[in-house]
Design a protein around this motif. Sequence first.
Motif, mmCIF file in Angstrom:
data_model
loop_
_atom_site.group_PDB
_atom_site.id
_atom_site.type_symbol
_atom_site.label_atom_id
_atom_site.label_comp_id
_atom_site.label_asym_id
_atom_site.label_seq_id
_atom_site.Cartn_x
_atom_site.Cartn_y
_atom_site.Cartn_z
ATOM 1 N N TYR A 191 0.662 -1.229 -0.122
ATOM 2 C CA TYR A 191 0.038 -0.009 0.095
ATOM 3 C C TYR A 191 0.859 1.390 -0.015
ATOM 4 C CZ TYR A 191 -3.837 -3.174 1.195
ATOM 5 O OH TYR A 191 -4.980 -4.253 1.316
ATOM 6 N N GLY A 192 2.102 1.177 0.368
ATOM 7 C CA GLY A 192 2.948 2.320 0.432
ATOM 8 C C GLY A 192 2.822 2.967 1.842
ATOM 9 N N ILE A 193 2.601 2.557 2.878
ATOM 10 C CA ILE A 193 2.720 3.070 4.150
ATOM 11 C C ILE A 193 3.376 2.167 5.154
ATOM 12 C CG2 ILE A 193 0.113 2.862 4.707
ATOM 13 C CD1 ILE A 193 0.025 5.311 5.810
ATOM 14 N N THR A 194 3.634 2.728 6.252
ATOM 15 C CA THR A 194 4.483 1.861 7.325
ATOM 16 C C THR A 194 3.363 2.113 8.384
ATOM 17 O OG1 THR A 194 5.840 3.374 7.944
ATOM 18 C CG2 THR A 194 6.600 1.945 6.374
ATOM 19 N N GLU A 195 3.462 1.264 9.602
ATOM 20 C CA GLU A 195 2.895 1.813 10.745
ATOM 21 C C GLU A 195 3.620 3.039 11.492
ATOM 22 O OE1 GLU A 195 0.381 0.945 12.702
ATOM 23 O OE2 GLU A 195 -0.121 -0.997 11.896
ATOM 24 N N GLN A 196 4.857 3.054 11.154
ATOM 25 C CA GLN A 196 5.501 4.231 11.959
ATOM 26 C C GLN A 196 5.135 5.370 11.371
ATOM 27 O OE1 GLN A 196 7.956 4.536 14.365
ATOM 28 N NE2 GLN A 196 7.518 6.366 14.161
ATOM 29 N N GLU A 197 5.038 5.555 9.816
ATOM 30 C CA GLU A 197 4.609 6.508 9.276
ATOM 31 C C GLU A 197 2.929 6.904 9.799
ATOM 32 O OE1 GLU A 197 4.678 8.514 4.600
ATOM 33 O OE2 GLU A 197 4.489 6.375 4.874
ATOM 34 N N TYR A 198 2.194 6.020 9.922
ATOM 35 C CA TYR A 198 0.684 6.286 10.325
ATOM 36 C C TYR A 198 0.686 6.862 11.545
ATOM 37 C CZ TYR A 198 -3.446 5.117 12.767
ATOM 38 O OH TYR A 198 -4.789 5.305 13.286
ATOM 39 N N ASP A 199 1.786 6.354 12.687
ATOM 40 C CA ASP A 199 1.798 6.968 13.807
ATOM 41 C C ASP A 199 2.297 8.639 13.609
ATOM 42 O OD1 ASP A 199 1.089 4.511 15.032
ATOM 43 O OD2 ASP A 199 3.200 3.962 15.702
ATOM 44 N N ASP A 200 3.276 8.510 12.826
ATOM 45 C CA ASP A 200 3.684 10.022 12.685
ATOM 46 C C ASP A 200 2.466 11.044 12.433
ATOM 47 O OD1 ASP A 200 6.272 9.593 13.443
ATOM 48 O OD2 ASP A 200 6.865 9.311 11.404
ATOM 49 N N TYR A 201 1.611 10.479 11.247
ATOM 50 C CA TYR A 201 0.368 11.182 11.002
ATOM 51 C C TYR A 201 -0.433 11.296 12.288
ATOM 52 C CZ TYR A 201 0.499 10.942 5.762
ATOM 53 O OH TYR A 201 0.969 11.431 4.318
ATOM 54 N N VAL A 202 -0.441 10.367 13.027
ATOM 55 C CA VAL A 202 -1.386 10.311 14.281
ATOM 56 C C VAL A 202 -0.824 11.466 15.009
ATOM 57 C CG1 VAL A 202 -2.032 9.336 16.456
ATOM 58 C CG2 VAL A 202 -2.219 7.935 14.229
ATOM 59 N N GLY A 203 0.350 11.879 15.470
ATOM 60 C CA GLY A 203 0.915 12.838 16.278
ATOM 61 C C GLY A 203 0.603 14.304 15.609
ATOM 62 N N HIS A 204 0.964 14.230 14.543
ATOM 63 C CA HIS A 204 0.323 15.572 13.970
ATOM 64 C C HIS A 204 -0.894 15.791 13.999
ATOM 65 C CE1 HIS A 204 4.412 16.911 12.399
ATOM 66 N NE2 HIS A 204 4.631 15.593 12.374
ATOM 67 N N TYR A 205 -1.943 14.732 13.720
ATOM 68 C CA TYR A 205 -3.388 14.745 13.455
ATOM 69 C C TYR A 205 -3.794 15.499 15.065
ATOM 70 C CZ TYR A 205 -8.136 13.308 14.295
ATOM 71 O OH TYR A 205 -9.483 13.413 14.677
ATOM 72 N N LYS A 206 -3.189 14.735 15.988
ATOM 73 C CA LYS A 206 -3.623 15.306 17.453
ATOM 74 C C LYS A 206 -3.121 16.719 17.813
ATOM 75 C CE LYS A 206 -3.255 10.838 19.817
ATOM 76 N NZ LYS A 206 -2.466 9.948 20.650
ATOM 77 N N ASN A 207 -2.173 17.088 17.092
ATOM 78 C CA ASN A 207 -1.894 18.564 17.161
ATOM 79 C C ASN A 207 -2.574 19.417 16.427
ATOM 80 O OD1 ASN A 207 0.290 17.787 18.971
ATOM 81 N ND2 ASN A 207 1.887 17.647 17.132
ATOM 82 N N VAL A 208 -3.071 19.017 15.395
ATOM 83 C CA VAL A 208 -3.951 19.800 14.370
ATOM 84 C C VAL A 208 -5.244 20.101 15.316
ATOM 85 C CG1 VAL A 208 -5.450 19.831 12.540
ATOM 86 C CG2 VAL A 208 -3.101 19.103 12.489
ATOM 87 N N MET A 209 -5.978 18.795 15.835
ATOM 88 C CA MET A 209 -6.989 18.913 16.440
ATOM 89 C C MET A 209 -7.224 19.650 17.611
ATOM 90 S SD MET A 209 -9.285 16.959 14.624
ATOM 91 C CE MET A 209 -10.456 17.270 15.789
ATOM 92 N N GLU A 210 -5.833 19.794 18.464
ATOM 93 C CA GLU A 210 -5.867 20.597 19.608
ATOM 94 C C GLU A 210 -5.994 22.136 18.849
ATOM 95 O OE1 GLU A 210 -5.861 21.288 23.299
ATOM 96 O OE2 GLU A 210 -5.773 19.199 22.539
ATOM 97 N N GLU A 211 -5.248 22.519 17.818
ATOM 98 C CA GLU A 211 -5.277 23.822 17.366
ATOM 99 C C GLU A 211 -6.657 24.225 16.882
ATOM 100 O OE1 GLU A 211 -2.255 24.589 14.233
ATOM 101 O OE2 GLU A 211 -1.083 23.114 15.332
#
Length: 777
Positions: free
Chosen positions: A561-581
Amino acid sequence: MDQENNSVSDYLDFAKSVLRIPEAHEMIARYTVLDEDAKRLILLRPYQIHAIESIREASKTGRSGYVWHTTGSGKTLTSYKATRNLLMDIPAIDKAIFLIDRKDLDTQTTMAFQAYANNDLVDVDETDNVNDLKKKLKSEDRQVIVTTIQKMQILISKRLKEDTPEYQKIKNLKIAFVVDECHRAVTPKTKRELERFFGRSLWYGFTGTPRFAENPYPQLGDLPRTTEKLYGERLHKYTIQNAIHDKAVLGFQVEHNGPKNVADETDSSVYNNETHMLRVLDIILNKSYHKLGFQNGKGKTYEGLLTTSSIQLAQKYYDLLTKIKNGESSLKIDEKIKQVLPDFPKFAITYSVTENEEGSCVNQQKMQKSLDDYNGMFGTKYELSQIQGYNGNLNKRLARKDAKFKSRNEQLDLVIVVDRLLTGFDAPCLSTIFIDRQPMGPHDLIQAFSRTNRIFDKNKSNGQIVTFQAPKLFKESVDNAVKLYSAGSTGIAILAQWEEVEPAFRKALSALRVCAESPSEIPEMSMKEKKIFAKMFQSFDSLFAQLKSFTNYDDSMLEQYGITEQEYDDYVGHYKNVMEEIREEKTNDSETAIEETDVDQDYELMAYSNTKIDYEYIINLIQNIVTPTEEEEDITPEERQKKIDEAKQYVEELRKDNEKVADIMSDLIEEIEKDETKYKGQSILNIVENMKQDCIEKVVSEFCESWYAMKGDVMYAAMHYRNGEIPNESVIKKNVDYTSYKAEQEKALPKFKYYSRMIAELKETLEKEIKPLIASI
């Protein structure tokens, strides 16, 4: 909702129906229940109220009938209140009797009814004493009586002599019978016997799975074969579709994993062999990571049932599982599974008491061996003669409603059954039923499925069903059963299959890449772009979670699929920050924010694994040690120490991720170990949060003393520090007392160096000292 379960959207219509003084008073007096066990006041849902009203109206004109409320919608509560209100409302009724089957004493019906009845004038008869039932029927008191169908049969057939005053008095009573799970509790033959004796009786049956012309009872003389013929007209209906739409229950994800391209899908030789059984167990043990909630972490995983067609097959599965767990089989448990639960699987077996009594000597011996295993696992002492006690304990352990069973030490992962627990059993943490048997009829199928679709936590998004025999026949049976019990459609109740979810996931991933090709791009986005990203990521995450829940999903697929669990976790970290903003923007400028974004602010990440030891889980463990439940108050010092050692073990695992919080919890456990009464009755969550707050206050105070900063400013920075940025840096610089600092220091820094050094040290303090303490608050 109105009588037809349609939402009432006009607020004036709602106010007239519910909020006017007579109606509001009636709502409190007639449609609330104090649940003693859960320590809460329950307000009945609209469909429950409509059902009770329809029974009242029918009883006024002497009509019987049935209520069709889908499984999981609270039938026991509705039937309790209906029974109580019948006696309260209809003076002509002498007694209201809640009828259950003896086997239900083995389940939760009586316990649930008792919990509702504790604060009401209701007699709950749980004894085997038929004379007690006779006494209650003869009594002049207007009572609600809860009794078994078996005691009622014994009374009228063996304990009453014809033509005596006692016989005539009981025979002429005007009785309203309310029957929960009316098809399981009372057969057409038994109902006819009771009706002929109690000639003035009314009957109200509750069922989640009525018998229709499409799935009638087997022909037996001239006995009624459908629910309508048996009880009378349908008084109220609330289907699976209604319940899923109202978020009262979950939908089902069904996978048919039986052997494909088999000439005769009903040929038992295809399935009754060790190769097939090992394949079944491989899927249960190694390919059900998300089905069984391993992503939630220790103590928060879900449970499964494995149902087979016979006791002998159930026992074979039990023996195979024992070998696998002991490392005596070719089938091994994946390391990924063991990392979360090293003791997986913890399993047991149960079959009904009657099956056990009628079973052969071999069955008896095998059951005793299973009881010995269970006793060794949980420190119980059940023998074959105490099979009912064992079943009751197993039910409670599976239901996990008592605080005691929140601890991993007290939990099961899988129970092997034949027919027990497939009806009338409520365990919200049970997520999956694995079915290695031929398709059942519509009634039995929906009953079995409905063990899995109770709402539990944010990660349990549907009930999981996996079948291992006759895939074509099973799909047809499931579709027909769901159509029958959801008024003609499978659309809402049965979720999308792999063939639909997988392409949708690929499409969502492509859309996410267009929006943010890599996680590193997200911090530089404008607010508008961040909102688009958040919306895209929510859609992607939801589909990713669905994909992971299928047994044919494997982590190795991510590469294609062209994605790793680590990359997904990175997206999650940024997503949480965005939701806080987004939340902060909404707080500061609510009108603009509401207009500009339609991001779901309440969305909970579904594909994100939190297998690290859980802060809240440890809190619950410690709470259970300091304030045990009533049944655990008399535990031995050794058992108490075992619980303390378990908490210590989890704290040490937490230490790998958060040393600061682990230190606080270690100190607390040490105090509790020395003095078991110290925190009795107090909230451990509040105590830990206060200890964390004290640590933050101390760190902030020491920093302010060193740098002559204002405590309020630094405390604000501590509470709002994120992404390595101090939100009020300029305010802190403006308010510091450099003059006092310079006067007190022998070698004071020049002003410009003072500012840069202070901010650098503040960042380090926030990152290392404060952030770990804030993270779990």
